[in-house]
Design a protein around this motif. Structure first.
Motif, PDB file in Angstrom:
ATOM      1  N   GLY A  16      22.914  13.773  -7.872  1.00  0.00           N
ATOM      2  CA  GLY A  16      23.528  13.665  -6.549  1.00  0.00           C
ATOM      3  C   GLY A  16      24.721  12.742  -6.454  1.00  0.00           C
ATOM      4  N   GLU A  17      25.174  12.202  -7.573  1.00  0.00           N
ATOM      5  CA  GLU A  17      26.350  11.339  -7.552  1.00  0.00           C
ATOM      6  C   GLU A  17      27.586  12.194  -7.268  1.00  0.00           C
ATOM      7  OE1 GLU A  17      27.264   7.383 -10.078  1.00  0.00           O
ATOM      8  OE2 GLU A  17      27.020   9.204 -11.254  1.00  0.00           O
ATOM      9  N   LEU A  18      28.579  11.606  -6.572  1.00  0.00           N
ATOM     10  CA  LEU A  18      29.782  12.320  -6.188  1.00  0.00           C
ATOM     11  C   LEU A  18      31.032  11.637  -6.735  1.00  0.00           C
ATOM     12  CD1 LEU A  18      28.761  12.835  -2.477  1.00  0.00           C
ATOM     13  CD2 LEU A  18      29.002  14.648  -4.161  1.00  0.00           C
ATOM     14  N   ALA A  19      31.975  12.437  -7.225  1.00  0.00           N
ATOM     15  CA  ALA A  19      33.286  11.918  -7.626  1.00  0.00           C
ATOM     16  C   ALA A  19      34.158  11.946  -6.375  1.00  0.00           C
ATOM     17  CB  ALA A  19      33.887  12.784  -8.721  1.00  0.00           C
ATOM     18  N   VAL A  20      34.682  10.780  -6.001  1.00  0.00           N
ATOM     19  CA  VAL A  20      35.452  10.634  -4.771  1.00  0.00           C
ATOM     20  C   VAL A  20      36.880  10.223  -5.098  1.00  0.00           C
ATOM     21  CG1 VAL A  20      35.667   9.291  -2.631  1.00  0.00           C
ATOM     22  CG2 VAL A  20      33.411  10.042  -3.404  1.00  0.00           C
ATOM     23  N   ASP A  21      37.853  10.949  -4.517  1.00  0.00           N
ATOM     24  CA  ASP A  21      39.253  10.543  -4.588  1.00  0.00           C
ATOM     25  C   ASP A  21      39.451   9.519  -3.477  1.00  0.00           C
ATOM     26  OD1 ASP A  21      40.045  12.278  -6.672  1.00  0.00           O
ATOM     27  OD2 ASP A  21      40.218  13.942  -5.259  1.00  0.00           O
ATOM     28  N   VAL A  22      39.762   8.296  -3.850  1.00  0.00           N
ATOM     29  CA  VAL A  22      39.865   7.185  -2.901  1.00  0.00           C
ATOM     30  C   VAL A  22      41.183   7.260  -2.134  1.00  0.00           C
ATOM     31  CG1 VAL A  22      39.936   4.671  -2.709  1.00  0.00           C
ATOM     32  CG2 VAL A  22      38.384   5.753  -4.329  1.00  0.00           C
ATOM     33  N   ARG A  23      41.114   7.021  -0.830  1.00  0.00           N
ATOM     34  CA  ARG A  23      42.295   7.017   0.040  1.00  0.00           C
ATOM     35  C   ARG A  23      42.342   5.742   0.869  1.00  0.00           C
ATOM     36  NH1 ARG A  23      43.665  10.293  -3.001  1.00  0.00           N
ATOM     37  NH2 ARG A  23      43.848  12.525  -2.703  1.00  0.00           N
ATOM     38  N   THR A  24      41.946   4.640   0.260  1.00  0.00           N
ATOM     39  CA  THR A  24      41.947   3.360   0.948  1.00  0.00           C
ATOM     40  C   THR A  24      42.381   2.270  -0.014  1.00  0.00           C
ATOM     41  OG1 THR A  24      40.567   1.726   2.107  1.00  0.00           O
ATOM     42  CG2 THR A  24      39.470   3.054   0.451  1.00  0.00           C
ATOM     43  N   ASP A  25      42.995   1.231   0.526  1.00  0.00           N
ATOM     44  CA  ASP A  25      43.395   0.093  -0.297  1.00  0.00           C
ATOM     45  C   ASP A  25      42.233  -0.861  -0.551  1.00  0.00           C
ATOM     46  OD1 ASP A  25      45.990   0.968  -0.511  1.00  0.00           O
ATOM     47  OD2 ASP A  25      46.730  -0.253   1.143  1.00  0.00           O
ATOM     48  N   SER A  26      41.109  -0.642   0.134  1.00  0.00           N
ATOM     49  CA  SER A  26      39.975  -1.559  -0.030  1.00  0.00           C
ATOM     50  C   SER A  26      38.685  -0.800  -0.340  1.00  0.00           C
ATOM     51  CB  SER A  26      39.815  -2.423   1.219  1.00  0.00           C
ATOM     52  OG  SER A  26      39.754  -1.618   2.376  1.00  0.00           O
ATOM     53  N   PRO A  27      38.656  -0.090  -1.484  1.00  0.00           N
ATOM     54  CA  PRO A  27      37.451   0.667  -1.825  1.00  0.00           C
ATOM     55  C   PRO A  27      36.237  -0.235  -2.031  1.00  0.00           C
ATOM     56  CG  PRO A  27      38.964   0.630  -3.681  1.00  0.00           C
ATOM     57  CD  PRO A  27      39.690   0.034  -2.510  1.00  0.00           C
ATOM     58  N   GLU A  28      36.472  -1.470  -2.465  1.00  0.00           N
ATOM     59  CA  GLU A  28      35.352  -2.388  -2.686  1.00  0.00           C
ATOM     60  C   GLU A  28      34.632  -2.726  -1.384  1.00  0.00           C
ATOM     61  OE1 GLU A  28      38.892  -4.461  -1.541  1.00  0.00           O
ATOM     62  OE2 GLU A  28      38.613  -3.155  -3.254  1.00  0.00           O
ATOM     63  N   THR A  29      35.321  -2.611  -0.261  1.00  0.00           N
ATOM     64  CA  THR A  29      34.709  -2.845   1.045  1.00  0.00           C
ATOM     65  C   THR A  29      34.193  -1.542   1.633  1.00  0.00           C
ATOM     66  OG1 THR A  29      36.229  -4.683   1.442  1.00  0.00           O
ATOM     67  CG2 THR A  29      35.131  -3.732   3.370  1.00  0.00           C
ATOM     68  N   ARG A  30      35.025  -0.510   1.621  1.00  0.00           N
ATOM     69  CA  ARG A  30      34.660   0.775   2.226  1.00  0.00           C
ATOM     70  C   ARG A  30      33.476   1.434   1.528  1.00  0.00           C
ATOM     71  NH1 ARG A  30      36.698   1.570   7.257  1.00  0.00           N
ATOM     72  NH2 ARG A  30      38.899   1.084   7.307  1.00  0.00           N
ATOM     73  N   PHE A  31      33.364   1.218   0.205  1.00  0.00           N
ATOM     74  CA  PHE A  31      32.287   1.836  -0.560  1.00  0.00           C
ATOM     75  C   PHE A  31      31.324   0.798  -1.142  1.00  0.00           C
ATOM     76  CE2 PHE A  31      35.745   4.928  -0.488  1.00  0.00           C
ATOM     77  CZ  PHE A  31      35.072   6.050  -0.035  1.00  0.00           C
ATOM     78  N   ALA A  32      31.161  -0.317  -0.426  1.00  0.00           N
ATOM     79  CA  ALA A  32      30.193  -1.339  -0.829  1.00  0.00           C
ATOM     80  C   ALA A  32      28.791  -0.827  -0.536  1.00  0.00           C
ATOM     81  CB  ALA A  32      30.450  -2.636  -0.062  1.00  0.00           C
ATOM     82  N   VAL A  33      27.823  -1.271  -1.319  1.00  0.00           N
ATOM     83  CA  VAL A  33      26.435  -0.875  -1.086  1.00  0.00           C
ATOM     84  C   VAL A  33      26.046  -1.228   0.349  1.00  0.00           C
ATOM     85  CG1 VAL A  33      24.035  -1.303  -1.750  1.00  0.00           C
ATOM     86  CG2 VAL A  33      25.804  -1.083  -3.515  1.00  0.00           C
ATOM     87  N   GLY A  34      25.514  -0.244   1.050  1.00  0.00           N
ATOM     88  CA  GLY A  34      25.114  -0.431   2.440  1.00  0.00           C
ATOM     89  C   GLY A  34      26.154   0.000   3.456  1.00  0.00           C
ATOM     90  N   ALA A  35      27.395   0.190   3.006  1.00  0.00           N
ATOM     91  CA  ALA A  35      28.448   0.641   3.925  1.00  0.00           C
ATOM     92  C   ALA A  35      28.155   2.077   4.366  1.00  0.00           C
ATOM     93  CB  ALA A  35      29.821   0.573   3.249  1.00  0.00           C
ATOM     94  N   VAL A  36      28.514   2.388   5.601  1.00  0.00           N
ATOM     95  CA  VAL A  36      28.304   3.727   6.142  1.00  0.00           C
ATOM     96  C   VAL A  36      29.666   4.364   6.383  1.00  0.00           C
ATOM     97  CG1 VAL A  36      27.359   5.065   8.065  1.00  0.00           C
ATOM     98  CG2 VAL A  36      26.128   3.054   7.224  1.00  0.00           C
ATOM     99  N   VAL A  37      29.832   5.591   5.883  1.00  0.00           N
ATOM    100  CA  VAL A  37      31.053   6.355   6.137  1.00  0.00           C
ATOM    101  C   VAL A  37      30.669   7.619   6.890  1.00  0.00           C
ATOM    102  CG1 VAL A  37      32.322   5.485   4.130  1.00  0.00           C
ATOM    103  CG2 VAL A  37      30.954   7.553   3.900  1.00  0.00           C
ATOM    104  N   ALA A  38      31.576   8.076   7.718  1.00  0.00           N
ATOM    105  CA  ALA A  38      31.372   9.345   8.410  1.00  0.00           C
ATOM    106  C   ALA A  38      31.905  10.439   7.502  1.00  0.00           C
ATOM    107  CB  ALA A  38      32.114   9.342   9.743  1.00  0.00           C
ATOM    108  N   ALA A  39      31.094  11.462   7.280  1.00  0.00           N
ATOM    109  CA  ALA A  39      31.486  12.575   6.421  1.00  0.00           C
ATOM    110  C   ALA A  39      31.794  13.784   7.284  1.00  0.00           C
ATOM    111  CB  ALA A  39      30.360  12.896   5.443  1.00  0.00           C
ATOM    112  N   LYS A  40      33.023  14.291   7.168  1.00  0.00           N
ATOM    113  CA  LYS A  40      33.408  15.505   7.884  1.00  0.00           C
ATOM    114  C   LYS A  40      33.408  16.634   6.870  1.00  0.00           C
ATOM    115  CE  LYS A  40      36.693  17.532  11.023  1.00  0.00           C
ATOM    116  NZ  LYS A  40      37.941  17.391  11.750  1.00  0.00           N
ATOM    117  N   LEU A  41      32.426  17.510   6.988  1.00  0.00           N
ATOM    118  CA  LEU A  41      32.253  18.592   6.030  1.00  0.00           C
ATOM    119  C   LEU A  41      33.240  19.710   6.283  1.00  0.00           C
ATOM    120  CD1 LEU A  41      29.554  16.950   6.188  1.00  0.00           C
ATOM    121  CD2 LEU A  41      28.456  18.973   5.298  1.00  0.00           C
TER     122      LEU A  41
END
Length: 172
Positions: A16-41
């Motif tokens: 279930g791991e996903l390869a993500v193309d990052v579009r942020t200057d702060s991936p360490e914050t946006r994708f930190a453990v516990g962070a929640v992102v909204a997914a638009k399918l």
């Protein structure tokens, strides 16, 4: 307001791991453990995803979300746009630094005030950033986002001022 922080490129592995193309200057914050992102399918639906793990891999970020436990679920998320809130962004301290969402919607005008169009988005590429400007006739124009061509960004005034070299604004 939400901004794009990544896009799911593909499933990675069998768990279930996903390869993500990052579009942020702060991936360490946006994708930190516990962070929640909204997914638009791709089908237009949305759901929240909670980061369980993230690591860099071959120019992308491999992300495991708590809600995505199998490769089949991961495959169904291919092309999903991941969004984060602008409320979570730290203020910029450099007067020449802007977040993409601050530029989107600004009027693009020439030095003499002639309207060119509206900034639709900032395109990020290997050669640098480009302003995508929609002209009044509906066509789009790509303008290199460099000081020589965009000498003034006035977020409060709602405009960017262009000083294009000859031929840049000519329609092909």
């Amino acid at each position: 307001m939400d901004v794009v922080v990544g896009r799911v490129a593909k499933a990675h592995g069998i768990s279930g791991e996903l390869a993500v193309d990052v579009r942020t200057d702060s991936p360490e914050t946006r994708f930190a453990v516990g962070a929640v992102v909204a997914a638009k399918l791709r089908d237009g639906t949305s759901r929240d995803l909670t980061v369980a793990a993230a690591r860099a891999h071959s120019g992308r970020l491999l992300v495991r979300f708590a809600e995505v436990l199998t490769r089949d679920v991961a495959e169904s998320l291919r092309g999903t746009v991941l969004l984060g809130s602008t409320d979570d962004l730290p203020p910029t301290t450099d007067p020449d630094e802007f977040y993409d969402h601050q530029l989107e919607g600004l009027a693009a005008v020439l030095l003499d005030g002639t309207e060119v169009g509206t900034v639709l988005e900032v395109a990020h590429g290997a050669g640098g950033e480009l302003l995508v400007i929609r002209r009044g006739d509906g066509t789009e124009l790509l303008v290199p986002f460099v000081r020589q061509i965009v000498p003034t960004v006035d977020v409060a005034g709602g405009r960017v001022v262009l000083d294009p070299p000859e031929g840049l604004l000519d329609a092909d």
